[in-house]
Write a protein that holds these residues in place. Structure first.
Motif, PDB file in Angstrom:
ATOM      1  N   THR A 163     -10.740   0.198  -4.100  1.00 29.78           N
ATOM      2  CA  THR A 163     -10.126   0.207  -2.799  1.00 29.78           C
ATOM      3  C   THR A 163     -10.076   1.869  -2.365  1.00 29.78           C
ATOM      4  O   THR A 163      -9.554   2.860  -3.064  1.00 29.78           O
ATOM      5  CB  THR A 163      -8.705  -0.422  -2.828  1.00 29.78           C
ATOM      6  OG1 THR A 163      -8.385  -0.613  -1.540  1.00 29.78           O
ATOM      7  CG2 THR A 163      -7.567   0.272  -3.551  1.00 29.78           C
ATOM      8  N   ASN A 202      -6.374   9.126   0.685  1.00 27.78           N
ATOM      9  CA  ASN A 202      -7.310   8.658  -0.248  1.00 27.78           C
ATOM     10  C   ASN A 202      -6.305   8.144  -1.522  1.00 27.78           C
ATOM     11  O   ASN A 202      -5.396   8.559  -1.780  1.00 27.78           O
ATOM     12  CB  ASN A 202      -8.099   9.857  -0.876  1.00 27.78           C
ATOM     13  CG  ASN A 202      -9.387  10.227   0.246  1.00 27.78           C
ATOM     14  OD1 ASN A 202      -9.563   9.374   0.848  1.00 27.78           O
ATOM     15  ND2 ASN A 202      -9.622  11.532   0.215  1.00 27.78           N
ATOM     16  N   ASN A 203      -7.167   7.143  -2.266  1.00 30.17           N
ATOM     17  CA  ASN A 203      -6.396   6.317  -3.248  1.00 30.17           C
ATOM     18  C   ASN A 203      -6.879   7.447  -4.549  1.00 30.17           C
ATOM     19  O   ASN A 203      -7.878   7.526  -4.973  1.00 30.17           O
ATOM     20  CB  ASN A 203      -7.176   5.081  -3.502  1.00 30.17           C
ATOM     21  CG  ASN A 203      -6.722   4.240  -4.900  1.00 30.17           C
ATOM     22  OD1 ASN A 203      -5.758   4.480  -5.280  1.00 30.17           O
ATOM     23  ND2 ASN A 203      -7.370   3.506  -5.205  1.00 30.17           N
ATOM     24  N   SER A 209       0.835  -1.180   0.004  1.00 28.05           N
ATOM     25  CA  SER A 209       0.021  -0.018   0.091  1.00 28.05           C
ATOM     26  C   SER A 209       0.939   1.261   0.032  1.00 28.05           C
ATOM     27  O   SER A 209       0.534   2.262  -0.646  1.00 28.05           O
ATOM     28  CB  SER A 209      -1.048  -0.031   1.415  1.00 28.05           C
ATOM     29  OG  SER A 209      -1.833   1.089   1.117  1.00 28.05           O
ATOM     30  N   ASN A 217      -8.868   5.449  -7.399  1.00 27.74           N
ATOM     31  CA  ASN A 217     -10.391   4.967  -7.088  1.00 27.74           C
ATOM     32  C   ASN A 217     -11.184   5.744  -7.998  1.00 27.74           C
ATOM     33  O   ASN A 217     -10.805   7.142  -8.268  1.00 27.74           O
ATOM     34  CB  ASN A 217     -10.644   5.389  -5.514  1.00 27.74           C
ATOM     35  CG  ASN A 217     -12.088   4.839  -5.302  1.00 27.74           C
ATOM     36  OD1 ASN A 217     -13.081   5.342  -5.441  1.00 27.74           O
ATOM     37  ND2 ASN A 217     -12.049   3.771  -4.567  1.00 27.74           N
ATOM     38  N   TRP A 270      -7.838  -1.665  -7.519  1.00 27.87           N
ATOM     39  CA  TRP A 270      -7.368  -0.515  -7.480  1.00 27.87           C
ATOM     40  C   TRP A 270      -8.348   0.869  -7.800  1.00 27.87           C
ATOM     41  O   TRP A 270      -8.283   1.863  -7.363  1.00 27.87           O
ATOM     42  CB  TRP A 270      -6.101  -0.082  -8.115  1.00 27.87           C
ATOM     43  CG  TRP A 270      -4.886  -0.736  -7.403  1.00 27.87           C
ATOM     44  CD1 TRP A 270      -4.297  -1.930  -7.450  1.00 27.87           C
ATOM     45  CD2 TRP A 270      -4.304   0.013  -6.150  1.00 27.87           C
ATOM     46  NE1 TRP A 270      -3.487  -2.129  -6.484  1.00 27.87           N
ATOM     47  CE2 TRP A 270      -3.232  -1.057  -5.672  1.00 27.87           C
ATOM     48  CE3 TRP A 270      -4.568   0.961  -5.569  1.00 27.87           C
ATOM     49  CZ2 TRP A 270      -2.619  -0.841  -4.441  1.00 27.87           C
ATOM     50  CZ3 TRP A 270      -3.739   1.437  -4.365  1.00 27.87           C
ATOM     51  CH2 TRP A 270      -2.721   0.446  -3.815  1.00 27.87           C
ATOM     52  N   ALA A 327      -0.465   7.181  -8.876  1.00 26.92           N
ATOM     53  CA  ALA A 327      -0.115   6.281  -7.735  1.00 26.92           C
ATOM     54  C   ALA A 327      -0.004   4.897  -8.552  1.00 26.92           C
ATOM     55  O   ALA A 327      -0.558   4.780  -9.822  1.00 26.92           O
ATOM     56  CB  ALA A 327      -1.474   6.062  -6.907  1.00 26.92           C
ATOM     57  N   SER A 362       2.258   2.322  -3.403  1.00 25.73           N
ATOM     58  CA  SER A 362       1.478   2.682  -4.429  1.00 25.73           C
ATOM     59  C   SER A 362       1.849   4.240  -4.454  1.00 25.73           C
ATOM     60  O   SER A 362       1.701   4.748  -5.780  1.00 25.73           O
ATOM     61  CB  SER A 362       0.003   2.454  -4.021  1.00 25.73           C
ATOM     62  OG  SER A 362      -0.218   3.447  -3.010  1.00 25.73           O
ATOM     63  N   TRP A 417      -8.384   3.525  -0.123  1.00 25.50           N
ATOM     64  CA  TRP A 417      -7.415   4.260   0.541  1.00 25.50           C
ATOM     65  C   TRP A 417      -5.953   3.574   0.200  1.00 25.50           C
ATOM     66  O   TRP A 417      -5.951   2.622  -0.309  1.00 25.50           O
ATOM     67  CB  TRP A 417      -7.206   4.027   2.185  1.00 25.50           C
ATOM     68  CG  TRP A 417      -8.400   4.678   2.939  1.00 25.50           C
ATOM     69  CD1 TRP A 417      -9.202   5.737   2.244  1.00 25.50           C
ATOM     70  CD2 TRP A 417      -9.154   4.264   4.094  1.00 25.50           C
ATOM     71  NE1 TRP A 417     -10.397   6.217   3.044  1.00 25.50           N
ATOM     72  CE2 TRP A 417     -10.232   5.130   4.074  1.00 25.50           C
ATOM     73  CE3 TRP A 417      -8.481   3.472   5.032  1.00 25.50           C
ATOM     74  CZ2 TRP A 417     -11.073   5.208   5.333  1.00 25.50           C
ATOM     75  CZ3 TRP A 417      -9.551   3.341   6.187  1.00 25.50           C
ATOM     76  CH2 TRP A 417     -10.758   3.980   6.255  1.00 25.50           C
ATOM     77  N   THR A 418      -4.841   4.461   0.329  1.00 26.28           N
ATOM     78  CA  THR A 418      -3.576   3.851   0.231  1.00 26.28           C
ATOM     79  C   THR A 418      -2.769   4.490   1.282  1.00 26.28           C
ATOM     80  O   THR A 418      -3.275   5.212   2.028  1.00 26.28           O
ATOM     81  CB  THR A 418      -3.001   4.331  -1.215  1.00 26.28           C
ATOM     82  OG1 THR A 418      -1.876   3.724  -1.478  1.00 26.28           O
ATOM     83  CG2 THR A 418      -2.899   6.037  -1.580  1.00 26.28           C
TER      84      THR A 418
END
Length: 566
Positions: free
Chosen positions: A513, A307-308, A290, A311, A510, A330, A293, A515-516
């Motif tokens: 999901t 926050n990813n 994680s 996403n 990805w 990311a 990323s 979060w990162t």
């Protein structure tokens, strides 16, 4: 101290820009394979994967890490993972090409909490003081700009609520209304005042970029502009070299000096806030996958999750306006790992075979029957995730011919409840795997609970990740520490994307999901498309926003609620 939005901290102008979104279509050419040079079998697995998936030559990076450790320190992560991987990608001109990293058997799964030394505590206090000074200066300069705008035309009124927006609006207003000043001398004075303020906000680098060489410029003006341009380019090159040394306090201090001297108050405030966030000590432990990323992000808050950017729900300025040659915002990161070398090889080979023939079997959804709202009408955190399981069941019943076992009892399905299971999602048995089902070859399954990936290689491990893989699943998700419930991809988003056959396993995860820089890892072949030959859903049958994720042509087949709640 004002808390600047993370999108501003990470993305101001060009200095800290992340780049643009990754391509919608993941192929073998987009992969980088990471192995531990001290674990030979991991390299053998990567070599096998590269052959069978057609990954281009020279895409295996051997990192110098402890041979038998499932965790490493943050300092080792910075020096032994981030630095060599960035350098490898730059040396091979792969910064924009590689959008997915695959971590192999032998790489640690967890990064330990970074210790907060007295020196770091002192530096954090100093940086916070500098933030206060810089933000006060920035407010004053933007105030000067608004005052100038009213001088140019008294009809000026600010329409933005933040300093960047206010500055941009005032600058545009002045530019549009300068021509209305009849007196030439007054107009030139206003123009010079605007440029002086612009230089304070964006530095000499911003001024040079804005001005260029004017048609009637004097030799002295041209020479002065050339000197400023050379100075800013030299500073930019030094900053680029410093970016890879974010863990070095001297490098951080030098970067602050350079940005303050050449790139203006906006970038200085952004950098100071980013460094302050980086230096905060709390909750810095994470899953290596994680954390990885955010390979290309220089300074970001290590405390907690981020926050990813990949996403599908994220609408961020970070994903636009960058060069096509920029690194992705990311990396997708997937892991090919399990209790043994043989199991990992089976995951690879089974995934490829099933992708050709099509994944067969039933779907098991083990809900807990928790209502989405409490009796007082407020949302229930556990019920909200449980609702995604009910939504998935309804979608499958309405739109597919798949056989579905849907259970709503509060307890986990008992042993031997189902056979020939292709897809599974359920909860909740904390660190106590229950052999509820047998799996079809190629099955994708995850159990929603905390700490289910504390270890992959300890034979005493009772968590679900290791044991689902041992039971025959080729892909699963889990956390190396408390992830909180909302860290898991929603079941009604992840599985429908996979069922279309249009989206790879990596993209399905990805894109959904949340979060990162957090506790979650996802195991499986990133290119695996289990329903490539027998799609169970058409993208048009999904909710519109989700359907768009799967609508592109497919690649060639080759303080949130904790999970351990009531």
């Amino acid at each position: 101290m004002t808390s600047w939005p993370f999108r501003i901290i990470a993305g101001l102008l060009t200095l800290l820009t992340w780049g643009q979104s990754c391509p919608a279509e993941l192929k073998a050419d987009n992969l980088i394979l990471l192995v531990n040079r001290n674990v030979r079998v991991g390299a053998e697995l990567a070599e096998h994967y590269a052959r069978v998936r057609g990954v281009p030559d020279n895409r295996i990076v051997a990192l110098n890490l402890p041979a038998a450790a499932e965790e490493i320190s943050f300092a080792d992560y910075e020096s032994q993972v981030v630095l060599p991987l960035r350098q490898f990608l730059r040396d091979h001109h792969l910064e924009s090409k590689v959008t997915c990293a695959v971590t192999f058997y032998g790489l640690p799964i967890r990064i330990t909490k970074r210790p907060q030394t007295p020196e770091m505590t002192a530096e954090l206090a100093q940086v916070r003081r500098e933030v206060q000074v810089a933000e006060a200066n920035l407010r004053d300069v933007v105030g000067e700009l608004e005052k100038l705008a009213r001088t140019v035309n008294d009809r000026y009124a600010s329409v933005a609520s933040d300093l960047p927006g206010t500055a941009e609006g005032a600058m545009k207003f002045i530019s549009v209304n300068l021509g209305g000043i009849v007196d030439l001398q007054r107009r030139q004075q206003a123009q010079q005042a605007m440029l002086a303020i612009f230089q304070k906000l964006t530095g000499s680098a911003g001024l040079v970029g804005h001005l260029g060489v004017q048609p009637n410029a004097t030799p002295e003006a041209i020479q002065s502009l050339a000197k400023l341009r050379l100075e800013s380019q030299t500073a930019q090159r030094e900053i680029a070299a410093l970016r890879d040394h974010r863990s070095d306090p001297a490098a951080r201090a030098r970067m602050r000096e350079l940005v303050g001297g050449h790139f203006g108050l906006f970038q200085l405030v952004g950098l100071l806030n980013a460094q302050a966030a980086y230096l905060r000590p709390a909750d810095t432990a994470s899953a290596l996958d994680s954390e990885l990323s955010l390979l290309w992000v220089d300074y970001y808050p290590l405390a907690g999750f981020q926050n990813n950017p990949l996403n599908r729900r994220i609408d961020s300025a970070l994903t636009g306006g960058a060069s096509p040659d920029s690194p992705p915002p990311a990396l997708m990161v997937m892991r090919l790992d399990a209790a043994s070398l043989q199991r990992v090889r089976s995951i690879i080979d089974t995934s490829i075979e099933v992708e050709r023939t099509g994944l067969l079997g039933q779907v098991v959804i083990d809900s807990r029957g928790i209502a989405a709202t409490k009796t007082d009408g407020k949302p229930d955190g556990y019920g909200s995730y449980d609702q995604t399981l009910r939504n998935l069941d309804r979608l499958l019943e309405d739109k597919t011919h798949l056989k579905v076992l849907f259970d709503t009892r509060p307890t986990t399905l008992p042993a031997n409840s189902a056979s020939d299971v292709a897809l599974y999602c359920g909860w909740y048995s904390l660190r106590k795997y229950i052999p509820s089902m047998t799996f079809s070859p190629g099955a994708v399954a995850f159990h929603v609970a905390s700490f289910e990936m504390v270890s992959l290689h300890d034979p005493r491990e009772r968590g679900w990740v290791r044991n689902l893989l041992e039971a025959g699943a080729v892909s699963t998700a889990g956390s190396v520490a408390e992830p909180y419930l909302t860290a898991f991809p929603p079941a009604d988003e992840f599985f429908p994307l996979l069922l279309t056959g249009r989206v790879t396993l990596a993209e399905a995860y990805w894109k959904t999901t949340p979060w990162t820089s957090w506790q979650m890892s996802f195991i499986g072949d990133p290119l695996y498309r289990p329903y490539a030959t027998n799609p169970a859903l058409d993208p048009s049958e999904l909710p519109a926003e989700l359907g768009r994720v799967a609508s592109s042509p497919p690649a060639a087949a080759t303080a949130p609620e904790p999970v351990n709640g009531p």
